[in-house]
Design a protein around this motif. Structure first.
Motif, mmCIF file in Angstrom:
data_model
loop_
_atom_site.group_PDB
_atom_site.id
_atom_site.type_symbol
_atom_site.label_atom_id
_atom_site.label_comp_id
_atom_site.label_asym_id
_atom_site.label_seq_id
_atom_site.Cartn_x
_atom_site.Cartn_y
_atom_site.Cartn_z
ATOM 1 N N HIS A 138 -80.773 -33.683 41.925
ATOM 2 C CA HIS A 138 -80.514 -33.747 43.371
ATOM 3 C C HIS A 138 -80.503 -32.361 44.025
ATOM 4 N N PRO A 162 -93.618 -32.263 53.694
ATOM 5 C CA PRO A 162 -93.607 -33.402 54.615
ATOM 6 C C PRO A 162 -94.153 -33.102 56.009
ATOM 7 N N TRP A 163 -94.071 -31.860 56.451
ATOM 8 C CA TRP A 163 -94.581 -31.489 57.773
ATOM 9 C C TRP A 163 -96.096 -31.337 57.797
ATOM 10 N N TRP A 181 -83.613 -32.232 49.216
ATOM 11 C CA TRP A 181 -83.566 -33.390 50.096
ATOM 12 C C TRP A 181 -84.984 -33.579 50.605
ATOM 13 N N SER A 182 -85.615 -34.675 50.243
ATOM 14 C CA SER A 182 -87.021 -34.879 50.590
ATOM 15 C C SER A 182 -87.260 -36.320 51.011
ATOM 16 N N ARG A 183 -87.843 -36.450 52.171
ATOM 17 C CA ARG A 183 -88.195 -37.775 52.692
ATOM 18 C C ARG A 183 -86.984 -38.716 52.695
ATOM 19 N N HIS A 184 -85.874 -38.202 53.186
ATOM 20 C CA HIS A 184 -84.643 -38.961 53.414
ATOM 21 C C HIS A 184 -83.906 -39.371 52.142
ATOM 22 N N ARG A 185 -84.116 -38.604 51.062
ATOM 23 C CA ARG A 185 -83.387 -38.924 49.836
ATOM 24 C C ARG A 185 -83.292 -37.693 48.940
#
Length: 189
Positions: A165, A46-47, A168-172
């Motif tokens: 799960h 994500p960065w 944790w990626s992109r708020h989920r």
């Protein structure tokens, strides 16, 4: 676990590659490699986006250097023999009690597909086993990240499970493929 190796003594060599801890003056090269690679890496990291700036590279290198000093993150810049920065490979999430760590890696877009990441991953895992006293290195990736999964397999890692799960990626929360390397996996490599 063993004592934290000094960064200046942690220069590693692997076929066609030189790995060493990040240095402050690597920021422009990191910035260039990340900016080149947003199309291939941005979906997984994500960065790694088009707005990644030189200040971001400097901040990341500072985190890498501080993490090394505290024995929490062993991050290596990966170079070819021409000393062009190819990417990064790191051991993080060090669990001293269980003697295990997580491995992560990325290679700039123009250098992908040549086996650099697999060779770097195997070399850093050997460093973790020999220098840090680890007994297990995990590679945890999104199930649809086929390139990263192939890299783990080419490095000798074994697929274990799709863990629910796990990331944790992109708020989920998202599921992840979990691979592992143990010292015996690298004996003949």
């Amino acid at each position: 676990m063993h004592a934290t190796p000094r960064p200046e003594s942690a220069v590693l060599h692997e076929t066609g590659l030189m790995l060493r801890p990040w240095q402050t003056d690597d920021a422009p090269a990191m910035h260039d490699a990340v900016r080149e690679s947003t199309a291939s890496l941005g979906a997984w990291l994500p960065w790694c986006q088009a707005d990644y700036g030189l200040a971001d590279a400097r901040a990341r290198i500072r985190v890498c250097r501080e993490g090394w000093a505290h024995g929490e993150l062993f991050s290596f810049a990966v170079f070819d023999h021409g000393e062009r920065l190819l990417g990064n490979v790191a051991l993080s999430q060090i669990n001293a009690l269980q003697r295990c760590a997580n491995a992560g890696y990325w290679i700039r877009q123009s250098a992908q597909g040549h086996g650099h990441a697999a060779r770097a991953l195997a070399r850093v895992a050997r460093f973790g086993f020999a220098q840090l006293g680890l007994i297990r290195v995990e590679i945890v990736v999104k199930p649809d990240n086929v390139a990263s999964r192939r890299t783990a397999e080419r490095a000798g890692a074994r697929f274990e499970v799709i863990a629910r799960h796990k990331l944790w990626s992109r708020h989920r929360p998202v599921d992840a493929a979990v691979y592992s390397l143990v010292p015996d996996d690298l004996v003949d490599r």
